[in-house]
Scaffold this motif. Structure first.
Motif: not given
Length: 2018
Positions: A1518, A1564, A1744, A1746
């Motif tokens: 990550y 990401k 997630d 993002s």
């Protein structure tokens, strides 16, 4: 000058016991030795000497106390003897026998017999009787206390009995040094410490440790009988003990590091500017470092631009040049391509100031801008920036940059170093340049030579001028044509803020020349040394005083290779000139109107100073004798060699002065008569024909003889050449004396500190006692300074700086003495480390104070000349050899033999060339006034005759030209060379073939060469026979010459390479001494090897020097070597000296090899590891195919070896990796040396320890033993209540926690913490919330991973803040506390803090603290707390010890180490890594270990390790974000993207690059499948995307996944704080907490887990409690054990034996490095890695992370009205003031979206009515409180760049003009997150709302949504004061994009939702369109009353007129008509 006491005896004692006496005078006390078992009489027979600097006053008292000595308890006082010294002062000598008195002042039977002598200051001496000098040496060899006075007196430089003529044998120095005081194994660098080892004085608070075994008394005194407080460990070592003090300490480091260029990087972030002065400006910031300039972009029409731009400047220059560079930040208004813009204000600071800051940086600080052109103006605004300076190898800790929510407190965060006041004033710096002398020839121009040839005119060929540079400005004096003694009398004036942020003034004499000017010499004035900022401080002041300038040699060549030295870089190698200068500073009163407000440098005439202002001319005499010149480099050739000594230009025959010296100096004196008279007096006895004593400054040339392959020596033998020089200097010795006193205190302190560190390192008992001794010495030394320095206060030529410096030095030292005394009482075993740091600070301060800025006598240079060419030099500071009658003031090398190593000049001395010794000299120097000359030979080794020139033959004080030694002693030197370790790698294989060469006088011998090792064990005895030493025997014993040991690497071809050098001093045995303990046989010791300035290993050796007596060698002790070794002619080290060995077993765990690079272009295919230790070893199994599987098949092997009992002497263990090729060939791949086995030694536990402690040991292999030595705990249960809050407070379901808690012992929570919990409010929803109490928290669905991240960052910042606060608090306590009590409190506080750290914290801002604590209600759902993770602001490895808990990684090295700093760092030499471990233990082991259940003998100590077969793993990486990337593009930005490489997988995320960002948020995750061990090194790189050409690497970071995977800390997947099965905090690991817990218990063989009712779980003997139910997505509650299991996991480190800290859920911050710029961080990357084995259930999808998409908002601003706007225009006709008002507004950065209202024409009152709506759509990031805008940077940009800017709404009021530019009237800027609430009415709206923001309640539009009110417009008037220029009534309405769609509104007053037209007065129509209306308006409004008044007046007049007109008629009528 001294008081000497001889304590003869004490008689009439009662009983039998050990006696000790203590004598005290003037606060300095000495102890005698202990006399054991005395009955009625104690014969002490010891002499004490107090050097005194001021005459003794008759009323002073001498006190002697006699004690019964006790080893255990404090000594018991028997009685005291006090005596007033009146009679002693009168008679000079006295013998006394008297009775003692007890505590009650009554006499007792005991009597004491003493003799006292006093030698007064004037040199008068009492009568001496002979017996004092002729005492037999045997008395001394008893080691009487004669010397003990040395221990405590301030310095060790006492030369006893200066009145004995030096040629005679001086018996007084026969004291013996017994070097066995407390044996130091490492002699780090304890060379030549001059303090004798006999520090006898004992403290009463610490009983000395006496060993009374069978040692005789002598051994006891020197063996262990010394109080550890005072044993100088140093004394134990090599070159340390100088007892007769005839030698001073040699300097071991060779290379001058100054002047060598280094890499530096200056990084500057310009964040924003505020309060810039000026109207509607377009500011640009120019950043200038040295000569380089860079600019930010331009921001339009704003006074508070926001830039956030990052600039990096790279330099490769020497440190001095770097730190003098000026950083200049200037704000420029409206700069564009055509015009340069106008300067608003600037700020200057030198790089050095930044570098001296903590962490070398200023972070988020506000620079105050001022205008250098206008001194009276005051401040011009603030600029917020970060400035950091990084040198190679510095790492900068970036404070964490999350969201900047802290209120911008400008005043509290100014960009100034600590201690600089925020209001700096302007000051004038006057640098006065008077005159110079002694300049060298500078015949640069060829023309001069031509001219001389033609005309024969030979003028002085130098045209000097002085250039002064300060704070980026330069000024210069006029040029004095052709003069060696230019006279300027000019002053150069700089105007600069005070205190200046530039530390040094650079003063350079330059030679003016038509072609190019060159520097003659440079001097720096450090302002910190010539001023003092304290409240009793003084402004910078200097002189008038002479400063000496040094540089290159004086012989002029056209291309001077050492020109840099004249520029002030590097150490000058020759005297260049001296300059008389002064400095004064005057603070300007800027209110004074007459002041000249320019800051240009000015040059004016200065008044000349009197000749004698810098001191009275005195004649000085310098004497030197060369006792030895050996180790002369063979490269020099065998031409005759001589040595030249110079002081200034005196003595320089080759290229010295340009005029006859004497005449010149006489003119400098106080008039001729006095001077010549002075000469006459001084030279009665040495008058030659010319009435002069002619100086002899160089030794006669002599041909060198060969020592060995590398060196020559000069055969001085018994005839030692001497030099002497007369010179004239101003007499300012006092300055040097004070510096010497402080230097000596500092030397003593440093030596003591080295000892203490040594004791800690070698684990000697009681280092704290030694530290106490050091502190006592320090405080007595400081007090001594106060009495000495205060003497001749009223010297006529003392400058103001002399007086002020003396005052401040005395204050500082007095203060230091008090602090030292206080500290001494606080030094305990446990506070040792902290106190040691404080004492280090004392040392730095002393060194700083001792550096005297005003020079006097120039330094002495010794040059070696061959063939009249200068080859090599040594520079000796004159203060070090200056003589004084007071010992403390004497230079540390005065009248001592000093070993000096000559070095090459300038750049030639850099690098390996400079490391070879050019020559080693033993030289004796003495410098003093000519009138004090009689003593100048006193320190020479005795036993010589003087040879004088014929003229001075029978004059007693005429100096000799050579010394003839009549006595010579013959010795045998035995060098026991045992081994060396951690040597320098000199061959390309990464190993060396070392041998050692031992030099002693002119002899040298080598050990054998051992091939391919960095840790040679030579085990060889070198015997030097018939070594001849000249001088008295007893002096040899105390001060033998030093031995130089050089280590070389043997090469098959060419010359051997130099690898390092060290010094040692032999232990000497005279022929009449016994060869027996404690001194013999000597023990092996470690000597630190130096290579240049760097350490390069240690040598373990011992040296003894044995006198060969009349009986020849047969009397020497036999050499008994071990018999079992047959090494031919090589003698091994004898038995008594070599270490005692015992049998050890070494077990090696072979795991695998990683990342092996190619060897000679061939890949490594079948590697094997060979382990070797002390000649034994073992080989690993062969790896058959390295590509397929790089792990070993056999894991554990062992071998047995004999190792020394003493662990410090353990040899290193060598790991070598070889590649097995075909035909039985091997090539070495790389090697690693484990220099210390200590951390791998396993010591079997005590039988007495708890049972489980034993059982533990085999389990996790020996790791359990090494990693945690547990206190044994009772086996009863221990209940750990996980304060249920921690696991639960996020569980919204549990309403009250009491239900489950009654069964448990609650851990008491301190009040303080409860308070904290109450205050802790919910964390901000989007990270930024949490301000207002009313606000509702967003619900669970709004929270995402980023909420958690930002909350965690807040927590981290808060913790950092607390740690800093705690540290500061502790420090204050430190300062204040004198008692002991408060220590405990600090400790507890820290404990509380640790507790707090575990509890996750809500983001807490100061504001939240102010709110009243919320009562602890049952937690409502919306008040829930955000879960957090742990943000590490460093790599995870550094937090968990590199995950080497059982698997260690050893870097394999190959290739030479580079010589200069620039190339071949360790990184580049790494050719691979070996993974494994080792365990060393004595055999046999206790049985119980091998009998444990489940013990597998094949694994030995490594039980329970996992298998090393290949394993498939899913790696999930990550990447959160990067910060502070190094810019890669020309525009100062970068376009970063992520590239990840693991094994064959290579991911480049190129399409998702982030345009023009240095702080990109990536957000990401990447999934990679890998197979360990083949693919285990993960590389995460950040590249810069380029449209054309290849992408550049910005930086990368490497992570070893394998160690993480196998670590006990369980770094595969971090353990979260809470367990939840849905939402943003879902459990990521495929294994649930309970499964993980069972697995850990099983592996660690721990009993458990047993889950019990009521939320309890038992593991081992611990019980944990916690909640037992969980809620799923639908809100259903289910019972579960997971919370309990998680509670145990989060406290796994508390589990006995098997416990260790588990890696929490985290984000780590890794530095990015670029191989091209080694050691300098290129940015940081926040990320984390999860790993899941493929044979386990698959993990869920990745979280997630993002980046949050900015949310779309619309801000509607309605401008209703304005009021009181200032009126700008004048009406053409009526001259009235009016304004045509319109309002402009914008939200985003650069006015792209600016909107204007219509114009309200001709407002005469400043009122305007608009009813106008602006609409600003914008994208906003809640968490970061920033607006996001994307736009192209310029027309040429390829893509849009994303900017984040603060959400600030700007409203401006303007006056519209038709033909000229509109006039700006005022503005208000509202930060949408926090701005003042608008006033209800125009009246209430005031300037306060802008200036006084701190007090006012602030609101946020994001919470209020709709706000209406009045706000002020402000602008600055001429005086820079803020004033109100109008008021605006506005309404702000914030809608989300969806809401805006539902209820649209039109711009301006358009549909939909139109606003009504404003009701404006008619005049606002322009007058010429409707003149009647305007006139009507004019009449109606302005002149209404006036007209009425006029009408009334007219009426009145008419009435009066009518009255007067008609009055006569009426009168007549009345009269007539009557």
């Amino acid at each position: 000058m001294a008081l000497v006491l001889q304590l003869r005896s004490v008689s009439g004692l009662r009983g039998k016991g050990d006696r000790i006496a203590k004598a005290a005078f003037r606060g300095l006390s000495f102890y005698t030795r202990v006399l054991e078992n005395c009955e009625d009489e104690a014969k002490f027979d010891e002499t004490f000497r107090w050097p005194v600097a001021t005459n003794i006053d008759g009323n002073e008292i001498l006190e002697i106390q006699v004690f019964n000595y006790s080893k255990v308890f404090t000594n018991r006082l028997i009685g005291t003897f006090r005596m007033v010294l009146q009679k002693v002062v009168a008679e000079g000598q006295l013998e006394v026998t008297d009775t003692l008195i007890d505590d009650n002042n009554s006499a007792i039977q005991t009597s004491i017999s003493i003799e006292i002598r006093y030698q007064a200051l004037d040199g008068t001496v009492g009568t001496w009787n002979d017996k004092e000098f002729l005492e037999t040496p045997s008395v001394h060899s008893e080691g009487d206390g004669r010397y003990s006075l040395e221990t405590d007196s301030l310095l060790s430089g006492h030369r006893h009995s200066s009145d004995v003529s030096p040629g005679k044998s001086n018996q007084q120095s026969t004291e013996r040094s017994f070097r066995r005081a407390g044996k130091g194994v490492f002699s780090a660098m304890k060379l030549g410490k001059t303090r004798p080892s006999k520090d006898e004085h004992r403290k009463q608070d610490d009983p000395a440790v006496l060993e009374t075994e069978d040692l005789d008394r002598k051994a006891m005194r020197y063996g262990a009988g010394l109080e550890p407080d005072t044993i100088s460990l140093a004394s134990v070592t090599a070159v340390t003990t100088n007892v007769s003090n005839k030698r001073s300490k040699p300097d071991i480091r060779m290379e001058p590091s100054a002047g060598r260029p280094m890499d530096y990087q200056v990084s500057i972030t310009i964040i924003e500017a505020r309060q810039l002065v000026g109207l509607n400006m377009d500011p640009v910031v120019c950043v200038e470092v040295g000569e380089e300039k860079k600019y930010t972009s331009m921001k339009e029409s704003t006074n508070c631009p926001y830039y956030n731009e990052y600039f990096v400047f790279d330099f490769h220059v020497p440190p001095d040049v770097m730190f003098d560079k000026i950083i200049k930040l200037s704000v420029i208004h409206s700069k564009n391509l055509l015009r340069s813009g106008t300067l608003v204000g600037s700020f200057k600071m030198d790089v050095g100031t930044v570098y001296t800051q903590p962490e070398h940086q200023f972070y988020h600080k506000w620079a105050i801008l001022s205008d250098p052109e206008d001194l009276t103006a005051g401040l011009k605004g603030y600029l917020k920036c970060d400035i950091a300076v990084v040198g190679k190898g510095d790492n900068i800790k970036t404070p964490h940059k999350a969201n900047e929510t802290e209120e911008d407190d400008i005043e509290g965060n100014l960009l100034l170093p600590d201690g600089v006041p925020p209001e700096r004033q302007w000051a004038r710096f006057y640098i006065k340049i008077y005159r110079a002398e002694g300049l060298p020839r500078m015949n640069t121009s060829i023309m001069a030579n031509v001219k001389k040839a033609l005309i024969g005119e030979n003028k002085d060929l130098v045209d000097p001028y002085v250039q002064v540079a300060f704070a980026g400005q330069k000024g210069k004096t006029s040029i004095q044509k052709s003069s060696y003694e230019p006279l300027w009398n000019e002053q150069i004036i700089f105007t600069e803020m005070f205190p200046p942020l530039c530390k040094r003034i650079k003063i350079q004499i330059r030679d003016s020349d038509k072609v190019n000017d060159v520097a003659i010499g440079t001097h720096f004035i450090d302002l910190r040394k010539v001023s003092n900022e304290g409240d009793k401080g003084f402004l910078p002041t200097f002189g008038p005083a002479w400063v000496n300038m040094y540089g290159s040699t004086r012989n002029y060549t056209l291309m001077d290779e050492h020109q840099e030295l004249n520029e002030g870089l590097g150490e000058g190698v020759s005297f260049r000139a001296r300059l008389l200068l002064g400095l004064a500073v005057e603070i300007l009163d800027t209110t004074n109107p007459e002041i000249n407000s320019s800051t240009e440098v000015q040059v004016e005439q200065a008044t000349a100073v009197a000749d004698n202002c810098s001191g009275k001319m005195e004649e000085f005499f310098l004497f030197g004798a060369f006792l030895e010149a050996t180790m002369i480099d063979r490269k020099i050739g065998d031409k005759p060699i001589n040595f030249e000594v110079t002081i200034g230009n005196y003595g320089n025959q080759v290229d010295g002065s340009s005029k006859p010296l004497l005449r010149r100096k006489k003119e400098g004196g106080d008039g001729d008569e006095e001077e010549s008279e002075l000469l006459q007096n001084s030279s009665d006895d040495e008058v030659g024909e010319d009435g002069e004593l002619v100086s002899v400054s160089s030794s006669p040339p002599m041909k060198p003889l060969v020592t060995d392959r590398n060196y020559f020596y000069l055969p001085y033998l018994e005839k030692k050449p001497c030099i002497y020089i007369r010179s004239w200097w101003q007499d300012q010795r006092r300055r040097l004396y004070n510096a010497n006193i402080m230097d000596k205190i500092a030397d003593k302190l440093e030596e003591g500190l080295n000892d203490v560190q040594e004791m800690i390192k070698t684990e000697k008992p009681h280092p704290e006692r030694r530290l106490r001794g050091v502190l006592e010495e320090l405080s007595s030394g400081c007090l001594r300074f106060l009495t000495l320095a205060d003497k001749d206060q009223h010297h006529s030529s003392r400058t103001r700086l002399d007086r002020e410096r003396l005052k401040s030095c005395m204050r500082e030292l007095e203060n230091m003495a008090q602090q030292a005394t206080t500290l001494r009482s606080q030094v305990k075993k446990n506070t040792m480390k902290d106190k040691l740091k404080l004492v280090q600070n004392f040392l730095q301060k002393l060194r700083f104070l001792a550096d005297e800025p005003q020079h006097t006598i120039p330094d002495v240079f010794i040059w070696m000349m061959s063939n009249n060419k200068r080859i090599a030099y040594a520079r000796i500071p004159s203060k070090d050899i200056l003589y004084s009658i007071v010992d403390e003031e004497m230079g540390k090398d005065c009248a001592k033999v000093k070993t000096v190593f000559l070095k090459l000049p300038g750049k030639r001395g850099f690098g390996p060339a400079g490391w070879t010794v050019q020559a080693k000299m033993e030289i004796y120097l003495w410098l003093g006034l000519n009138k004090q000359r009689k003593d100048f030979l006193s320190g020479l080794p005795c036993g010589f005759e003087e040879k004088k020139t014929p003229r001075g033959q029978n004059l007693p004080s005429f100096p000799p030209i050579s010394l003839l030694y009549t006595k010579k002693q013959v010795f045998q030197l035995r060098a026991h060379m045992y081994q060396a370790r951690s040597l320098f790698a000199a061959d390309s294989s990464g190993l060396s073939d070392p041998f050692a060469r031992v030099f002693f006088i002119s002899h040298s011998q080598c050990t054998e060469v051992l091939n391919e090792t960095l840790c040679p064990t030579w085990d060889q005895l070198l015997v030097f026979d018939n070594v001849e030493l000249y001088g008295e025997a007893h002096e040899m014993r105390d001060d033998p010459p030093i031995i130089v040991i050089e280590i070389y690497d043997q090469d098959t071809v060419g010359k051997a390479d130099f690898m390092g050098r060290t010094f040692a001093k032999p232990v000497v045995k005279m022929s009449d001494e016994e060869y027996c303990p404690p001194r013999f046989p000597p023990q092996l010791e470690y000597y630190q090897i130096y290579r240049g300035n760097a350490t390069a290993g240690d040598l373990l050796a011992a040296f003894e020097l044995l006198q060969i007596g009349p009986g020849g060698k047969s009397d020497l002790p036999p050499i008994d070597g071990p018999t079992d070794m047959d090494r031919g002619p090589i003698l091994p080290v004898p038995l008594g000296i070599r270490p005692v060995l015992s049998r050890y077993r070494v077990e090696i765990l072979f795991w695998g090899l990683r990342d092996l690079k190619r060897v000679n272009l061939a890949q490594v295919d079948r590697p094997r590891v060979d382990i070797e230790c002390a000649g034994k070893g073992v080989q690993s199994a062969l790896i058959q195919n390295y590509k397929k599987n790089p792990n070993f098949s056999t894991l554990v092997k062992w071998f047995e070896v004999d190792l020394p009992e003493n662990e410090l002497l353990h040899p290193p263990l060598n790991i070598r990796v070889v590649d097995c090729r075909a035909f039985g060939r091997y090539t070495l791949v790389g090697s690693h040396t484990v220099s210390s086995l200590r951390k791998f030694i396993y010591r079997p536990p005590d039988k007495k320890a708890q049972h489980w402690n034993m059982a533990a040991k085999h389990l996790n292999g020996y790791l359990a033993m090494t990693s945690r030595a547990h206190r044994s705990r009772p086996t009863g249960e221990i209940v750990v209540n996980m304060e249920p809050e921690v696991p639960i407070k996020k569980m919204d379901t549990m309403v009250k926690l009491e239900a489950n808690s009654d069964a448990v012992v609650k851990v008491d929570v301190t009040e303080e913490e409860k308070e904290k919990k109450k205050k802790k409010k919910k964390g901000g929803g989007g990270g930024g919330g949490g301000e207002e109490v009313e606000e509702e928290e967003p619900d669970e669905s709004m929270l995402d991973w980023w909420s958690k991240y930002f909350a965690s960052i807040e927590t981290m910042k808060e913790q950092l803040r607390q740690q800093e606060a705690a540290a500061a608090e502790a420090e204050e306590k430190e300062e204040m506390e004198i008692g002991e009590g408060s220590k405990a409190q600090v400790k507890n506080k820290d404990k509380d803090k640790d507790k707090d750290k575990d509890k996750s914290k809500a983001p807490k801002d100061d504001k939240k603290k102010k709110q009243q604590p919320v009562p602890e209600l049952p937690e409502k759902k919306n008040k829930q707390k955000i879960d957090e993770l742990k943000v590490f602001n460093k790599e995870l490895e550094s937090e968990f010890d590199n995950f080497e808990d059982w698997l260690h990684t050893f870097n394999l090295l190959r290739g030479k180490i580079g010589d200069n700093d620039d190339n071949a760092t360790e990184e580049e030499r790494i050719v691979g890594r070996f993974k494994g471990s080792m365990c060393v233990y004595k055999v046999p082991l206790p049985d119980d270990i091998s009998k444990e259940a489940g013990y597998d003998p094949t694994f030995g100590m490594f039980q329970g390790i996992p298998s090393n077969d290949p394993i498939n793993v899913l790696v999930r990486v990550y990447i959160v974000r990067a910060t502070d990337l190094h810019p890669a593009d020309i525009n100062g930005k970068a376009d970063p993207y992520i590239a990840i490489k693991l094994g064959k997988t290579d991911i480049k995320d190129k399409e998702n690059y982030i345009s023009k960002q240095l702080n990109p948020v990536f957000g990401k995750s990447f999934d990679i499948e890998a197979t360990f061990p083949m693919e285990s090194m993960l590389t995460v790189a950040v590249y810069d995307w380029d449209l054309v050409g290849t992408d550049d690497l910005i930086g990368e970071t490497k992570i070893d996944l394998e160690n993480r995977f196998y670590s006990k800390h369980r770094a595969t997947c971090g353990v979260s704080q809470t367990y939840s099965i849905h939402g943003y905090n879902t459990w990521r690991d495929p294994m649930k907490p309970s499964q993980i817990l069972s697995k850990l218990c099983k592996e660690g063989k721990v009993d458990g887990p047993h889950f019990g009712p009521g939320g309890r779980v038992k593991v081992a003997n611990r019980v944990f409690t916690g909640p037992t139910e969980i809620e799923d997505e639908n809100g259903q509650k289910k019972p579960t054990d997971e919370h309990l299991a998680l509670a145990v996991l989060r406290h796994w480190e508390d589990i006995p034996r098997a416990g260790c800290r588990l890696v929490p859920e985290h984000v780590e911050t890794r530095p990015l490095l670029n191989p091209d710029k080694p050691g300098i961080e290129q940015g940081r990357l926040e990320m984390w890695v999860d790993m899941f084995p493929m044979d386990m259930p698959a993990p869920g999808p990745a979280i997630d992370i993002s980046p949050r998409k900015p949310k779309k908002y619309e801000l509607r601003v309605i401008v209703w009205n304005t009021d009181e706007v200032i009126l700008e225009d004048d009406d053409y006709f009526t001259g009235e003031k009016s304004s045509d008002i319109f309002v402009r507004g914008w939200l985003k950065g650069q006015q792209e979206d600016k909107q204007d209202t219509d114009v309200h024409y001709h407002s005469l009152t400043g009122e305007g009515n608009f009813n106008w709506r602006y609409i600003f759509p914008f994208d906003y990031l809640m968490a970061e409180e920033k607006i996001v805008i994307s736009k192209k940077e310029s027309m040429f940009s390829w893509d849009e760049t994303e900017y984040k800017i603060p959400a600030r709404l700007t409203l401006q009021v303007w006056d519209a003009d038709h033909f000229s530019a509109d006039d700006f009237l005022g503005a208000i800027e509202l930060d949408l997150n926090r701005f003042p609430r608008g006033a209800k009415t125009s009246k209430q709206c005031s300037l306060e709302m802008v200036t006084n923001e701190a007090e006012l309640p602030m609101i946020s539009i994001f919470k209020q949504k709709r706000v209406k009110g009045w706000w002020p417009f402000v602008a600055r008037d001429e005086n820079d004061e803020l004033e109100i220029t109008g008021k605006v009534e506005a309404e702000l309405h914030l809608l989300t994009a969806e809401e805006a769609e539902k209820s649209p509104a039109g711009l301006a007053r358009n549909e939909p939702d139109p606003l009504e037209k404003p009701n404006r007065p008619d005049t606002s129509f322009i007058w010429f369109l409707n003149p009647l209306k305007s006139i009507k308006y004019l009449i109606c409004t302005r002149y209404k009353w006036l007209i009425i008044k006029i009408v009334l007046a007219l009426l009145l007049l008419i009435m009066v007129a009518l009255f007067l007109y008609s009055m006569p008629g009426y009168m007549v009528k009345k009269l007539l008509g009557a």
